[in-house]
Design an enzyme around this catalytic site. Structure first.
Site, PDB file in Angstrom:
ATOM      1  CG  MET A   1      -3.976   1.315   2.369  1.00  0.00           C
ATOM      2  SD  MET A   1      -5.363   1.116   3.470  1.00  0.00           S
ATOM      3  CE  MET A   1      -6.384   0.039   2.487  1.00  0.00           C
TER       4      MET A   1
ATOM      5  CE  LYS B   1     -10.161  -2.400  -7.336  1.00  0.00           C
ATOM      6  NZ  LYS B   1     -10.290  -1.953  -5.978  1.00  0.00           N
TER       7      LYS B   1
ATOM      8  CG  HIS C   1      -0.290  -0.940  -5.327  1.00  0.00           C
ATOM      9  ND1 HIS C   1      -0.628  -2.227  -5.018  1.00  0.00           N
ATOM     10  CD2 HIS C   1      -1.119  -0.154  -4.600  1.00  0.00           C
ATOM     11  CE1 HIS C   1      -1.601  -2.232  -4.122  1.00  0.00           C
ATOM     12  NE2 HIS C   1      -1.941  -0.985  -3.852  1.00  0.00           N
TER      13      HIS C   1
HETATM   14  P1  AMP Z   1      -4.494   0.761  -1.955  1.00  0.00           P
HETATM   15  O1  AMP Z   1      -3.185   0.159  -1.579  1.00  0.00           O
HETATM   16  O2  AMP Z   1      -5.551  -0.234  -2.274  1.00  0.00           O
HETATM   17  O3  AMP Z   1      -4.934   1.823  -0.983  1.00  0.00           O
HETATM   18  O4  AMP Z   1      -4.250   1.519  -3.333  1.00  0.00           O
HETATM   19  C1  AMP Z   1      -3.249   2.494  -3.446  1.00  0.00           C
HETATM   20  C2  AMP Z   1      -3.425   3.195  -4.760  1.00  0.00           C
HETATM   21  O5  AMP Z   1      -3.313   2.260  -5.821  1.00  0.00           O
HETATM   22  C3  AMP Z   1      -4.809   3.860  -4.892  1.00  0.00           C
HETATM   23  O6  AMP Z   1      -4.659   5.111  -5.527  1.00  0.00           O
HETATM   24  C4  AMP Z   1      -5.550   2.878  -5.749  1.00  0.00           C
HETATM   25  O7  AMP Z   1      -6.587   3.459  -6.501  1.00  0.00           O
HETATM   26  C5  AMP Z   1      -4.442   2.386  -6.653  1.00  0.00           C
HETATM   27  N1  AMP Z   1      -4.817   1.086  -7.225  1.00  0.00           N
HETATM   28  C6  AMP Z   1      -5.247  -0.010  -6.545  1.00  0.00           C
HETATM   29  N2  AMP Z   1      -5.559  -1.006  -7.406  1.00  0.00           N
HETATM   30  C7  AMP Z   1      -5.338  -0.519  -8.645  1.00  0.00           C
HETATM   31  C8  AMP Z   1      -5.486  -1.054  -9.964  1.00  0.00           C
HETATM   32  N3  AMP Z   1      -5.937  -2.288 -10.177  1.00  0.00           N
HETATM   33  N4  AMP Z   1      -5.172  -0.264 -11.016  1.00  0.00           N
HETATM   34  C9  AMP Z   1      -4.732   0.999 -10.825  1.00  0.00           C
HETATM   35  N5  AMP Z   1      -4.576   1.562  -9.610  1.00  0.00           N
HETATM   36  C10 AMP Z   1      -4.862   0.822  -8.526  1.00  0.00           C
END
Ligand code: AMP
Length: 281
Positions: free
Chosen positions: A27, A148, A34
């Site tokens: 997102m 996460k 990421h």
């Molecule tokens: P988001 O943009 O929050 O929807 O996250 C996109 C992807 O990045 C998802 O698969 C999350 O689980 C992963 N993600 C977000 N934060 C972390 C983190 N701190 N460590 C590892 N993966 C992450």
């Protein structure tokens, strides 16, 4: 420029090669969490697609959606620095949903109803709707998700089976700041004071990991709830210990099984989640 708003343009650009495709759905407001997913995808695939889309249907309320940090220009710069060849998909709502923001009603059973599924009704239906669309658009060989959002990974694995999709789901470890706070785009929304106190979330998980013993779970959790009640800026929404694969609640832990502790805390007005693997020491 490898930045596209229409998935069909990406398909034309890729031009049906037999090259392996790795997809990283995000997102945006990219941080090192990421980036770790993208780096892994770069190692394992010939083509990497990173999608950046703040999915409106997966937000419980409009204010949360409005406030969600958006930094598309700097995201594109960060991705390009990793590798100029990465394909960046920044779709419009239209390209994903056409004209109806319909959410498909999946039934992920227990896994979908518990924890985040309980506190954020319809969240996983919305996540699965968009992820299924992305899988159908690009037909990736692999897709990368962070632990996460551990429960999300279980849901996506269940989606793969339910919708008979041929995508390998790669789970990536949680990346944390030096004070232990799991990196999250939502951390940008914390005030200085809130950001300072937020690492308590991870410290709580570490406490659980160190002091957990059979028969002590309920006492341990109620102690932690009491502790949180004394901290004005923090509201502990849940702290749960579950079997790692089934998410079944746990009364007593056994040496040969895998467990995880899950936590959701509202810091000021910002809701943060985290989790940790547990083992009996
Ligand atoms: P988001 O943009 O929050 O929807 O996250 C996109 C992807 O990045 C998802 O698969 C999350 O689980 C992963 N993600 C977000 N934060 C972390 C983190 N701190 N460590 C590892 N993966 C992450």
């Amino acid at each position: 420029m490898n930045v596209f708003q229409k998935h069909k343009e990406i398909l034309d650009y890729i031009n049906k090669t037999n090259k392996s495709i790795g997809l990283v759905p995000t997102m945006g407001s990219l941080h090192l969490g990421h980036i770790s997913l993208i780096e892994k995808a770069l190692i394992e695939n010939e083509i990497v697609i990173v999608s950046i889309f703040v999915n409106p249907t997966q937000f419980d309320n409009k204010i949360d959606l409005k406030k969600y940090p958006r930094n598309i220009e700097s995201d594109i710069e960060k991705i390009k620095k990793l590798d100029e060849k990465i394909i960046i998909y920044t779709p419009t709502i239209q390209d994903i949903y056409n004209d109806n923001l319909n959410v498909k009603n999946f039934d992920f059973g227990f896994i979908g109803k518990e924890l985040e599924g309980h506190y954020r009704k319809n969240h996983f239906n919305s996540v699965a709707t968009i992820v299924e669309k992305l899988f159908n658009f690009f037909n990736p060989n692999r897709a990368y998700f962070g632990e996460k959002d551990y429960q999300q990974i279980l849901v996506i694995k269940s989606l793969i089976i339910k919708s008979n999709l041929n995508v390998e789901i790669i789970s990536c470890p949680i990346i944390r700041g030096s004070d232990g706070l799991a990196l999250s785009s939502r951390n940008n929304l914390l005030s200085k004071k809130e950001r300072k106190i937020a690492p308590i979330i991870y410290k709580t998980l570490l406490d659980v990991k160190t002091i957990i013993k059979p028969l002590q779970i309920e006492t341990l959790i109620s102690k932690i709830h009491k502790k949180f009640k004394l901290i004005p800026l923090l509201k502990l929404e849940y702290l749960e210990i579950r079997e790692a694969l089934s998410l079944k609640p746990v009364k007593k832990i056994h040496k040969d099984k895998k467990y995880r502790a899950f936590i959701a805390v509202i810091v000021g007005k910002i809701r943060l989640i985290d989790n940790i693997e547990l083992s009996l020491i």
